[in-house]
Design a protein around this motif. Structure first.
Motif, PDB file in Angstrom:
ATOM      1  N   UNK A   1      71.500  67.646  53.429  1.00  0.00           N
ATOM      2  CA  UNK A   1      70.358  66.962  54.003  1.00  0.00           C
ATOM      3  C   UNK A   1      69.369  66.146  52.900  1.00  0.00           C
ATOM      4  N   UNK A   2      69.251  67.205  51.870  1.00  0.00           N
ATOM      5  CA  UNK A   2      68.227  66.577  50.779  1.00  0.00           C
ATOM      6  C   UNK A   2      69.009  65.313  49.888  1.00  0.00           C
ATOM      7  N   UNK A   3      70.030  65.447  49.776  1.00  0.00           N
ATOM      8  CA  UNK A   3      70.735  64.445  49.094  1.00  0.00           C
ATOM      9  C   UNK A   3      70.808  63.086  49.796  1.00  0.00           C
ATOM     10  N   UNK A   4      70.837  63.265  51.272  1.00  0.00           N
ATOM     11  CA  UNK A   4      70.795  62.080  51.909  1.00  0.00           C
ATOM     12  C   UNK A   4      69.724  61.289  51.774  1.00  0.00           C
ATOM     13  N   UNK A   5      68.692  62.214  52.023  1.00  0.00           N
ATOM     14  CA  UNK A   5      67.086  61.529  51.793  1.00  0.00           C
ATOM     15  C   UNK A   5      67.104  60.838  50.345  1.00  0.00           C
ATOM     16  N   UNK A   6      67.353  61.755  49.318  1.00  0.00           N
ATOM     17  CA  UNK A   6      67.387  60.923  47.962  1.00  0.00           C
ATOM     18  C   UNK A   6      68.062  59.843  47.777  1.00  0.00           C
TER      19      UNK A   6
END
Length: 312
Positions: free
Chosen positions: A30-35
C-alpha cells in the motif's frame, strides 16, 4: 491531525490509510503505491493516516488486539520507508460516526490538496465498517479523487495479516514472522544492569527489557546484534522470558544475549543502545532444577545456535 495536514500542506497529497500494525509486506505494498504515485507528479507527497490504538478496540473493547508495534516505533518505521507525513489520529466518535458514504468527502474537506487514496483490498471504513475498498473507489472517484488498491500479499498460501503475525510471534514461529514482516523482528532499547549470573557461570550476557503488547514466545533464539556506535554486526544466542530458574517472582520479561564467536561484552555498559533481530527459534523457556542444569542447557543451546548460524 488530518486538519493540520490539510492546513500546512498545499502540495498534492497521496494518502495511505490503515492501522499498519507491524508495517508488514502487505502494508508495504500500500505504502509503495502511494510513494510511486506521488513521485510521478511534481511536488506531490505521500502521507499516512493511521492510529495509535486499534480502532476495533474502541468499537469492541473486549476484542482489543495486542499491538505488534507501539505508535512511536510504527511512525519511525513508516518514515524509514519514505513517507513524508504521518498522521497518528486517535480513533474516536468523530471518526466512528462518519458514514461510509461521507468518509471520502470528509477527507477531501480536511485535506483540500488530496488527490489520491491508497488502501489494501481488505480495507474497511465508515460507521459500522460498512465501506470497503470497492465502495471507496466508487465514492472517491465520483468526487474526483483517485484510488489505488493493493492486492493482498500471500505467505504460505494465505494472505499476510497483522493477526497472523501476532499468532506466529506468540507460537515461536519467528521465521514465518520475519517472512511476513519482510524483515527480521527487532527488539531495541538500552542495556540494563543484570544480576551477572551469566558471567558467573561462563556465559556473560547483555540484558534488554522488552515488554510489547504482542510478545514473542518465551524461549531461546539465534539472534543478530547491532550497536549504533559499532559498524560490525554480531551473532548471539538469546533467552527471552521470565528466567524462572533464577527469578522466583519476575515482573517483566527480559532479553538476555550471549554473543557467539569473538564477540566481547566487556565494553558494553548499562545505557548503551542495542538492537537485536530474532532469526531462529531454538526451544521454549523452561525452569531447570538447578543452576548447573541451566548451565548445561545453555552450553547445548550455544552449540545449536552455532549450527543454525553455519546454515544461514
Amino acid at each position: 491531525s488530518l486538519a493540520e495536514l490539510g492546513e500546512r500542506e498545499g502540495r498534492p497529497i497521496w494518502l495511505s490509510i490503515g492501522m499498519f500494525d507491524g508495517v508488514h509486506v502487505g502494508h508495504q505494498s500500500v505504502l509503495n503505491l502511494a510513494r510511486g504515485e506521488s513521485s510521478d507528479v511534481k511536488d506531490s507527497i505521500s502521507a499516512v493516516l493511521t492510529f495509535p490504538e486499534h480502532p476495533s478496540g474502541y468499537l469492541r473493547p473486549a476484542d482489543q488486539p495486542m499491538l505488534i508495534m507501539d505508535s512511536e516505533r510504527k511512525a519511525a518505521h513508516l518514515l524509514e520507508l519514505g513517507q513524508d507525513w504521518i498522521v497518528m489520529q486517535p480513533f474516536d466518535d468523530s471518526l466512528a460516526k462518519v458514514s461510509a458514504e461521507d468518509f471520502p468527502a470528509r477527507l477531501g474537506e480536511l485535506i483540500p490538496s488530496l488527490v489520491g487514496i491508497c488502501v489494501g483490498e481488505n480495507f474497511r471504513f465508515g460507521q459500522a465498517r460498512r465501506g470497503d475498498s470497492r465502495s471507496l473507489n466508487d465514492r472517491a472517484t465520483s468526487l474526483g479523487l483517485q484510488v489505488k488498491i493493493a492486492a493482498a500479499s500471500v505467505y504460505d498460501g494465505s494472505p499476510v495479516s497483522s493477526s497472523r503475525i501476532r499468532d506466529s510471534l506468540s507460537e515461536g514461529r519467528i521465521e514465518a514472522v520475519n517472512s511476513m514482516l519482510g524483515r527480521s523482528y527487532r527488539i531495541s532499547g538500552s542495556v540494563v544492569e543484570g544480576r551477572k549470573l551469566g558471567g558467573e557461570i561462563g556465559f556473560p550476557t547483555l540484558n534488554l527489557p522488552w515488554n510489547p503488547q504482542a510478545r514473542p514466545a518465551y524461549g531461546v533464539y539465534l539472534v543478530q546484534v547491532a550497536f549504533p556506535e559499532k559498524r560490525e554486526l554480531f551473532y548471539g544466542v538469546s533467552n527471552y522470558g521470565l528466567r524462572p530458574t533464577v527469578i522466583k517472582s519476575p515482573s517483566e520479561p527480559l532479553l538476555e544475549v550471549h554473543l557467539l564467536g569473538e564477540g566481547d561484552l566487556s565494553s558494553i555498559s548499562p545505557g548503551v543502545s542495542v538492537s537485536v533481530d530474532l532469526l531462529k527459534f531454538i526451544r521454549p523457556e523452561r525452569k531447570f532444577e538447578s543452576v548447573d542444569s541451566l548451565k548445561a542447557q545453555i552450553a547445548a543451546d550455544k552449540i545449536e545456535a552455532e549450527k543454525l548460524l553455519a546454515k544461514l
